[in-house]
Design a protein around this motif. Structure first.
Motif, mmCIF file in Angstrom:
data_model
loop_
_atom_site.group_PDB
_atom_site.id
_atom_site.type_symbol
_atom_site.label_atom_id
_atom_site.label_comp_id
_atom_site.label_asym_id
_atom_site.label_seq_id
_atom_site.Cartn_x
_atom_site.Cartn_y
_atom_site.Cartn_z
ATOM 1 N N PRO A 5 0.820 -1.228 0.000
ATOM 2 C CA PRO A 5 0.000 0.000 0.000
ATOM 3 C C PRO A 5 0.851 1.275 0.000
ATOM 4 C CG PRO A 5 -0.268 -1.255 2.064
ATOM 5 C CD PRO A 5 0.601 -2.064 1.184
ATOM 6 N N LYS A 6 0.616 2.092 -1.009
ATOM 7 C CA LYS A 6 1.432 3.301 -1.202
ATOM 8 C C LYS A 6 1.326 4.287 -0.039
ATOM 9 C CE LYS A 6 1.885 3.436 -6.243
ATOM 10 N NZ LYS A 6 1.439 2.064 -6.475
ATOM 11 N N SER A 7 0.191 4.275 0.667
ATOM 12 C CA SER A 7 0.026 5.251 1.752
ATOM 13 C C SER A 7 1.003 4.994 2.902
ATOM 14 C CB SER A 7 -1.414 5.244 2.263
ATOM 15 O OG SER A 7 -1.772 3.968 2.753
ATOM 16 N N PHE A 8 1.583 3.807 2.969
ATOM 17 C CA PHE A 8 2.582 3.524 4.012
ATOM 18 C C PHE A 8 3.987 3.942 3.583
ATOM 19 C CE2 PHE A 8 -0.674 0.638 5.640
ATOM 20 C CZ PHE A 8 -0.501 0.746 7.011
ATOM 21 N N ASP A 9 4.174 4.165 2.273
ATOM 22 C CA ASP A 9 5.492 4.475 1.710
ATOM 23 C C ASP A 9 6.440 3.279 1.869
ATOM 24 O OD1 ASP A 9 7.548 5.851 0.455
ATOM 25 O OD2 ASP A 9 8.285 6.671 2.353
ATOM 26 N N LYS A 10 6.859 3.032 3.104
ATOM 27 C CA LYS A 10 7.689 1.852 3.357
ATOM 28 C C LYS A 10 7.565 1.455 4.822
ATOM 29 C CE LYS A 10 12.181 4.007 4.422
ATOM 30 N NZ LYS A 10 12.013 5.299 4.892
ATOM 31 N N VAL A 11 7.899 0.199 5.109
ATOM 32 C CA VAL A 11 7.934 -0.276 6.490
ATOM 33 C C VAL A 11 9.290 -0.933 6.687
ATOM 34 C CG1 VAL A 11 6.987 -1.979 8.104
ATOM 35 C CG2 VAL A 11 5.449 -0.622 6.702
ATOM 36 N N THR A 12 9.942 -0.608 7.798
ATOM 37 C CA THR A 12 11.261 -1.168 8.078
ATOM 38 C C THR A 12 11.165 -2.154 9.228
ATOM 39 O OG1 THR A 12 12.143 0.967 7.410
ATOM 40 C CG2 THR A 12 13.672 -0.559 8.422
ATOM 41 N N VAL A 13 11.589 -3.378 8.949
ATOM 42 C CA VAL A 13 11.467 -4.469 9.923
ATOM 43 C C VAL A 13 12.856 -4.961 10.295
ATOM 44 C CG1 VAL A 13 10.652 -6.859 10.238
ATOM 45 C CG2 VAL A 13 9.260 -5.235 8.917
ATOM 46 N N PHE A 14 13.106 -5.108 11.596
ATOM 47 C CA PHE A 14 14.319 -5.804 12.026
ATOM 48 C C PHE A 14 13.910 -7.229 12.380
ATOM 49 C CE2 PHE A 14 17.432 -7.039 15.412
ATOM 50 C CZ PHE A 14 18.518 -7.188 14.560
ATOM 51 N N PHE A 15 14.430 -8.196 11.622
ATOM 52 C CA PHE A 15 14.065 -9.604 11.822
ATOM 53 C C PHE A 15 15.247 -10.358 12.417
ATOM 54 C CE2 PHE A 15 13.617 -14.018 10.041
ATOM 55 C CZ PHE A 15 12.571 -14.399 10.880
ATOM 56 N N ILE A 16 14.999 -10.983 13.554
ATOM 57 C CA ILE A 16 16.040 -11.776 14.222
ATOM 58 C C ILE A 16 15.421 -13.106 14.638
ATOM 59 C CG2 ILE A 16 15.592 -10.608 16.448
ATOM 60 C CD1 ILE A 16 18.654 -10.980 17.028
ATOM 61 N N SER A 17 16.103 -14.189 14.325
ATOM 62 C CA SER A 17 15.566 -15.515 14.620
ATOM 63 C C SER A 17 16.640 -16.357 15.293
ATOM 64 C CB SER A 17 15.120 -16.167 13.309
ATOM 65 O OG SER A 17 14.486 -17.389 13.564
ATOM 66 N N ASP A 18 16.220 -17.370 16.012
ATOM 67 C CA ASP A 18 17.163 -18.355 16.571
ATOM 68 C C ASP A 18 18.257 -17.705 17.431
ATOM 69 O OD1 ASP A 18 16.297 -20.942 14.978
ATOM 70 O OD2 ASP A 18 16.346 -19.310 13.534
ATOM 71 N N ILE A 19 17.834 -16.967 18.435
ATOM 72 C CA ILE A 19 18.792 -16.301 19.326
ATOM 73 C C ILE A 19 19.469 -17.332 20.241
ATOM 74 C CG2 ILE A 19 19.044 -14.570 21.158
ATOM 75 C CD1 ILE A 19 16.565 -13.138 19.791
ATOM 76 N N HIS A 20 18.686 -18.330 20.669
ATOM 77 C CA HIS A 20 19.209 -19.413 21.524
ATOM 78 C C HIS A 20 19.932 -18.840 22.749
ATOM 79 C CE1 HIS A 20 17.963 -22.755 19.004
ATOM 80 N NE2 HIS A 20 18.328 -22.044 17.950
ATOM 81 N N ARG A 21 21.247 -19.040 22.846
ATOM 82 C CA ARG A 21 21.982 -18.640 24.055
ATOM 83 C C ARG A 21 22.657 -17.279 23.935
ATOM 84 N NH1 ARG A 21 22.959 -22.499 27.718
ATOM 85 N NH2 ARG A 21 21.997 -24.498 27.233
ATOM 86 N N ARG A 22 22.490 -16.611 22.807
ATOM 87 C CA ARG A 22 23.262 -15.375 22.605
ATOM 88 C C ARG A 22 22.659 -14.178 23.330
ATOM 89 N NH1 ARG A 22 25.791 -14.453 16.694
ATOM 90 N NH2 ARG A 22 27.001 -12.991 17.926
#
Length: 238
Positions: free
Chosen positions: A21-38
């Motif tokens: 949808p153009k009305s949002f312009d853009k969305v910025t996502v930080f995706f992090i998976s499998d953190i486990h013990r870190r």
């Protein structure tokens, strides 16, 4: 191998969709998976401050033996970036998951357990983040998550296991799937590993991001599948 496992890589990727949808312009996502013990440090997230709209944790936030205090510290760090979403991974069920659930809720994390979360622009356009519970424990119910969603919205599906792509077709109009779980094979010898390396795959019915993940499972080593997190800019085709 031990050193590679400790790398703190942020991969910046732009994904353009004709139906965004153009009305949002853009969305910025930080995706992090499998953190486990870190541990997620302030130094690591510093370059991301004020650049992120939402944070998505793609499961395996913990594994057996990780303290709830460490989880809370990691969540507190990630919350500095934006609203945090979480889907369950198989290793998250190795701990007292009622305690984990309660900790996440108390710290303002949105748990997507076969549910959808809606963002609406002033123009009335809708972006939805849909999440399924862990597939490995057969707790995923994509049809429930889709019932919770809005017809005609731009949909991003979060699933710990990328195999969720086998459970829907173009009809459901899921534009993007973000997942982890495979660790990119974690240890690859001569380019071969138990799973293919992470990456972005253009499929006939969706776009799939599989992350190598941030942590390691079983042994703290990596080879040929460096740890990664993702700064995703999702926008429309210009």
């Amino acid at each position: 191998m031990f050193k590679q496992a400790k790398e703190q890589n942020i991969i910046e990727q732009t994904l353009a969709f004709p139906d965004f949808p153009k009305s949002f312009d853009k969305v910025t996502v930080f995706f992090i998976s499998d953190i486990h013990r870190r541990t997620i440090t302030n130094d690591f997230i510093e370059p991301l401050l004020n650049k992120v709209d939402i944070v998505i944790i793609g499961g395996d936030l913990v594994e057996k033996g990780v303290s709830m205090q460490q989880v809370k510290d990691n969540i507190d760090t990630l919350k500095k970036l934006g609203l945090v979403f979480f889907v369950w991974g198989n290793n998250d069920y190795e701990v007292d998951y009622h305690e984990l659930d309660s900790l996440l809720l108390h710290n303002g994390v949105k748990i997507l357990d076969n549910t959808a979360f809606k963002f609406e622009s002033e123009a009335g356009d809708i972006i939805e983040i849909i999440g399924v519970d862990d597939m490995i424990h057969e707790r995923d119910q994509l049809e429930l998550a889709l019932q919770d969603a809005t017809p005609g919205s731009f949909k991003i599906l979060v699933s710990h296991d990328p195999k969720i792509i086998e459970k829907f077709s173009a009809e459901q109009k899921i534009s993007l799937v973000v997942s982890g779980h495979t660790h990119g094979g974690q240890i690859r010898i001569f380019g071969f590993g138990p799973h293919e390396r992470g990456g972005i795959h253009q499929l006939p019915h969706t776009t799939l991001l599989v992350s190598n993940g941030f942590g390691t499972s079983l042994i703290p080593l990596r080879l040929g599948a460096p740890p990664e997190t993702h700064l995703l800019t999702i926008t429309t085709h210009h």
